[in-house]
Design a protein around this motif. Structure first.
Motif, PDB file in Angstrom:
ATOM      1  N   GLU A 199       0.802  -1.038   0.393  1.00 13.74           N
ATOM      2  CA  GLU A 199       0.421  -0.236  -0.076  1.00 13.74           C
ATOM      3  C   GLU A 199       0.648   1.030  -0.271  1.00 13.74           C
ATOM      4  OE1 GLU A 199      -3.003  -0.071  -0.301  1.00 13.74           O
ATOM      5  OE2 GLU A 199      -3.706  -2.157   0.028  1.00 13.74           O
ATOM      6  N   PRO A 200       0.056   2.096  -0.532  1.00  8.01           N
ATOM      7  CA  PRO A 200       1.557   3.564  -0.462  1.00  8.01           C
ATOM      8  C   PRO A 200       1.307   4.081   0.414  1.00  8.01           C
ATOM      9  CG  PRO A 200      -0.904   3.917  -1.864  1.00  8.01           C
ATOM     10  CD  PRO A 200      -0.331   2.272  -1.010  1.00  8.01           C
ATOM     11  N   ILE A 201       2.962   4.102   1.136  1.00 11.73           N
ATOM     12  CA  ILE A 201       3.404   4.645   2.487  1.00 11.73           C
ATOM     13  C   ILE A 201       3.483   6.376   2.872  1.00 11.73           C
ATOM     14  CG2 ILE A 201       6.261   4.621   1.608  1.00 11.73           C
ATOM     15  CD1 ILE A 201       6.418   2.542   4.472  1.00 11.73           C
ATOM     16  N   LEU A 202       4.207   6.618   1.744  1.00 11.97           N
ATOM     17  CA  LEU A 202       3.429   8.754   2.157  1.00 11.97           C
ATOM     18  C   LEU A 202       2.741   8.536   1.380  1.00 11.97           C
ATOM     19  CD1 LEU A 202       8.023   8.551   0.904  1.00 11.97           C
ATOM     20  CD2 LEU A 202       6.533   8.250   3.175  1.00 11.97           C
ATOM     21  N   ARG A 203       2.278  10.201   1.856  1.00 14.79           N
ATOM     22  CA  ARG A 203       1.549  11.234   1.356  1.00 14.79           C
ATOM     23  C   ARG A 203       1.610  12.407   1.337  1.00 14.79           C
ATOM     24  NH1 ARG A 203      -2.154   7.581  -0.341  1.00 14.79           N
ATOM     25  NH2 ARG A 203      -2.557   5.810   1.603  1.00 14.79           N
ATOM     26  N   VAL A 204       1.568  12.950   0.419  1.00 13.94           N
ATOM     27  CA  VAL A 204       1.452  14.776  -0.063  1.00 13.94           C
ATOM     28  C   VAL A 204       1.194  15.194   1.329  1.00 13.94           C
ATOM     29  CG1 VAL A 204       1.362  14.333  -2.540  1.00 13.94           C
ATOM     30  CG2 VAL A 204      -0.168  14.877  -1.346  1.00 13.94           C
ATOM     31  N   SER A 213      -5.837  11.228  -6.196  1.00 14.79           N
ATOM     32  CA  SER A 213      -4.762  10.894  -5.050  1.00 14.79           C
ATOM     33  C   SER A 213      -3.876  11.764  -4.251  1.00 14.79           C
ATOM     34  CB  SER A 213      -4.227  10.005  -5.719  1.00 14.79           C
ATOM     35  OG  SER A 213      -3.064   8.966  -4.616  1.00 14.79           O
ATOM     36  N   ASP A 214      -4.194  11.543  -2.519  1.00 16.08           N
ATOM     37  CA  ASP A 214      -2.561  11.856  -2.236  1.00 16.08           C
ATOM     38  C   ASP A 214      -1.253  11.072  -2.092  1.00 16.08           C
ATOM     39  OD1 ASP A 214      -3.768  10.460  -0.398  1.00 16.08           O
ATOM     40  OD2 ASP A 214      -3.800  11.216   0.946  1.00 16.08           O
ATOM     41  N   GLU A 215      -1.149   9.487  -3.161  1.00 17.67           N
ATOM     42  CA  GLU A 215      -0.167   8.969  -2.775  1.00 17.67           C
ATOM     43  C   GLU A 215       1.087   9.971  -3.128  1.00 17.67           C
ATOM     44  OE1 GLU A 215       1.544   5.281  -4.818  1.00 17.67           O
ATOM     45  OE2 GLU A 215      -0.144   5.353  -5.813  1.00 17.67           O
ATOM     46  N   PHE A 216       2.290   9.533  -2.502  1.00 18.70           N
ATOM     47  CA  PHE A 216       3.845  10.257  -2.657  1.00 18.70           C
ATOM     48  C   PHE A 216       4.287  10.098  -3.298  1.00 18.70           C
ATOM     49  CE2 PHE A 216       7.837  10.685  -2.431  1.00 18.70           C
ATOM     50  CZ  PHE A 216       8.026  12.970  -2.621  1.00 18.70           C
TER      51      PHE A 216
END
Length: 339
Positions: A199-204, A213-216
Motif C-alpha cells: 500500500e502507498p506509504i507516503l502522502r503529499v 490521489s494524495d499518494e506521494f
C-alpha cells in the motif's frame, strides 16, 4: 563451491581510473551457442551474497551459474528445466547457494546450486519480467507485463498474495529494512509501497483536488521507468528509464539530486559498487558502460563494450563488474585480485 572472496577497500575518484585502466575483461564461454543464443541472449546477471558465484539467465532458456575464477563453461553449473526464456535471476540475499529464476511463461523456480536440484516452483505468474527478494530472504515480489504484482515464497508452491496494479510495473527494489518497496512504472513514476501490504506509504503534505490521489510518487522520467536500485548505504535510490536517463534520488527528502544523460539508450539495469561510491547503468543501445560518482555526479570512467549491454551487476564485496556484452558474460576486476 569456491571459497569466499576477500573484501576490498574503497577507491577514491582519482584512483578509480588508474585501478581499472590496465585491466582486461574476462570472457565466459558457453559450451554451445546453438540454442537460440547470440546478441542479447543474456537477460539477467546476479552475484550470490558473498561474491563467489555469478548466475546468468538467457532468452534461449539457458540458466548457468559460473565460478568467476574459471571462465570455461565446463566448470559452470547448467540448471535445466525452464520451458521459456529467462527474464530474471536472483540469489537469496541470505543464502549463498539458493537461486531464483523467472521465465517469460510465468514460472519461478528455486534452485540449490550445489546439487542442481529445483527445490520449489511457483506457476501462473503471467508474462513475468521483474523479480526481487525481500532482504531477509523469506519472500519475493514478481511483476508481469499485465500489471500483476505477486508475493511468493521460496518454500511454497502457491502464490502468497496478488496485487493488481493500475499501471504496469518494472524492476522493483526493496529498502534494506524490507518495509518499503520502490516500484517503477510505465508512466515514468516510482511508487513507494509498504511491504508486505503493498500500500502507498507516503502522502503529499498539501491539499489535493477531489478525486485525486494524495499518494506521494517520485517523478523523474519522461518515458517508462524500467528499473530501480537502492545504494548499499541507503542514501540514494537510482532509477533508469526508457528516456535514456539515470536519476539519483536522495532518500531523506526524496529530491532528485543528479541525473546521468550520457547514456544513449533505455536503462534496464543499474548497479552500485559495494561501498555505494559509484553507480553504472546498462544501456540497450550503443557500446560502453559509464561509471558515475554517486556524490558528485561526475563521469569517472567508461568500460568499453563490443555492443549493447542488457544486464550488469557489481560484486557485493569488491570492485568487480559482471555484464553482458553481445549476449556473452564478461567480468572485469578479476585481474587485480590475482596481483
Amino acid at each position: 563451491m569456491p571459497p569466499p572472496v576477500r573484501n576490498r577497500q574503497s577507491l577514491s575518484k582519482d584512483k578509480f581510473v588508474g585501478y581499472f585502466a590496465p585491466l582486461k575483461s574476462q570472457t565466459y564461454h558457453e559450451s554451445t551457442q546453438s540454442r537460440g543464443g547470440g546478441v542479447g541472449s543474456i537477460r539477467s546477471v546476479a552475484w550470490n551474497p558473498v561474491g563467489s558465484l555469478v548466475a546468468t539467465g538467457s532468452a534461449d532458456r539457458t540458466l548457468r551459474v559460473w565460478n568467476p575464477e574459471k571462465p570455461n563453461a565446463r566448470f559452470s553449473t547448467d540448471l535445466k528445466g525452464h520451458a521459456a526464456g529467462i527474464e530474471k535471476v536472483a540469489f537469496n540475499p541470505v543464502k549463498d547457494a539458493e537461486l531464483c529464476s523467472l521465465s517469460k511463461d510465468g514460472v519461478a523456480k528455486f534452485w540449490d546450486v550445489r546439487t542442481k536440484a529445483c527445490v520449489n516452483e511457483v506457476k501462473d505468474l503471467g508474462d513475468a519480467h521483474a523479480l526481487a527478494w525481500a532482504p531477509d530472504g523469506s519472500s519475493l515480489l514478481v511483476g508481469n507485463r499485465s500489471g500483476g504484482l505477486f508475493r511468493i515464497s521460496p518454500t511454497e508452491s502457491a502464490i502468497l498474495s496478488s496485487h493488481p496494479q493500475p499501471v504496469e510495473a518494472y524492476q522493483m527494489s526493496f529498502c534494506w529494512s524490507g518495509k518499503k518497496v520502490f516500484l517503477p512504472t510505465r508512466d515514468g513514476s516510482i511508487r513507494i509501497l509498504s511491504y508486505p501490504e503493498l500500500e502507498p506509504i507516503l502522502r503529499v503534505n498539501h491539499a489535493v483536488k477531489p478525486g485525486e490521489s494524495d499518494e506521494f510518487i517520485l517523478k523523474g522520467h519522461t518515458a517508462p521507468c524500467l528499473t530501480t536500485e537502492l545504494s548499499p548505504t541507503g542514501k540514494y535510490l537510482a532509477t533508469g528509464g526508457g528516456d535514456a536517463i539515470m536519476s539519483l534520488f536522495e532518500t531523506q527528502d526524496w529530491i532528485c539530486k543528479r541525473t546521468n544523460t550520457r547514456i544513449v539508450g533505455p536503462v534496464k539495469s543499474i548497479s552500485f559498487t559495494f561501498d555505494g561510491r559509484y553507480v553504472v547503468g546498462a544501456c540497450e543501445d550503443g557500446p560502453g558502460l559509464d561509471v558515475t560518482h554517486t556524490e558528485t555526479g561526475e563521469h569517472i570512467h567508461t568500460f568499453k563494450t563490443a555492443g549493447p549491454c542488457h544486464a550488469l551487476a557489481w560484486a557485493p564485496t569488491r570492485y568487480c563488474l559482471a555484464y553482458s556484452d553481445l549476449g556473452i558474460l564478461r567480468i572485469i576486476g578479476l585481474d587485480a585480485d590475482r596481483k
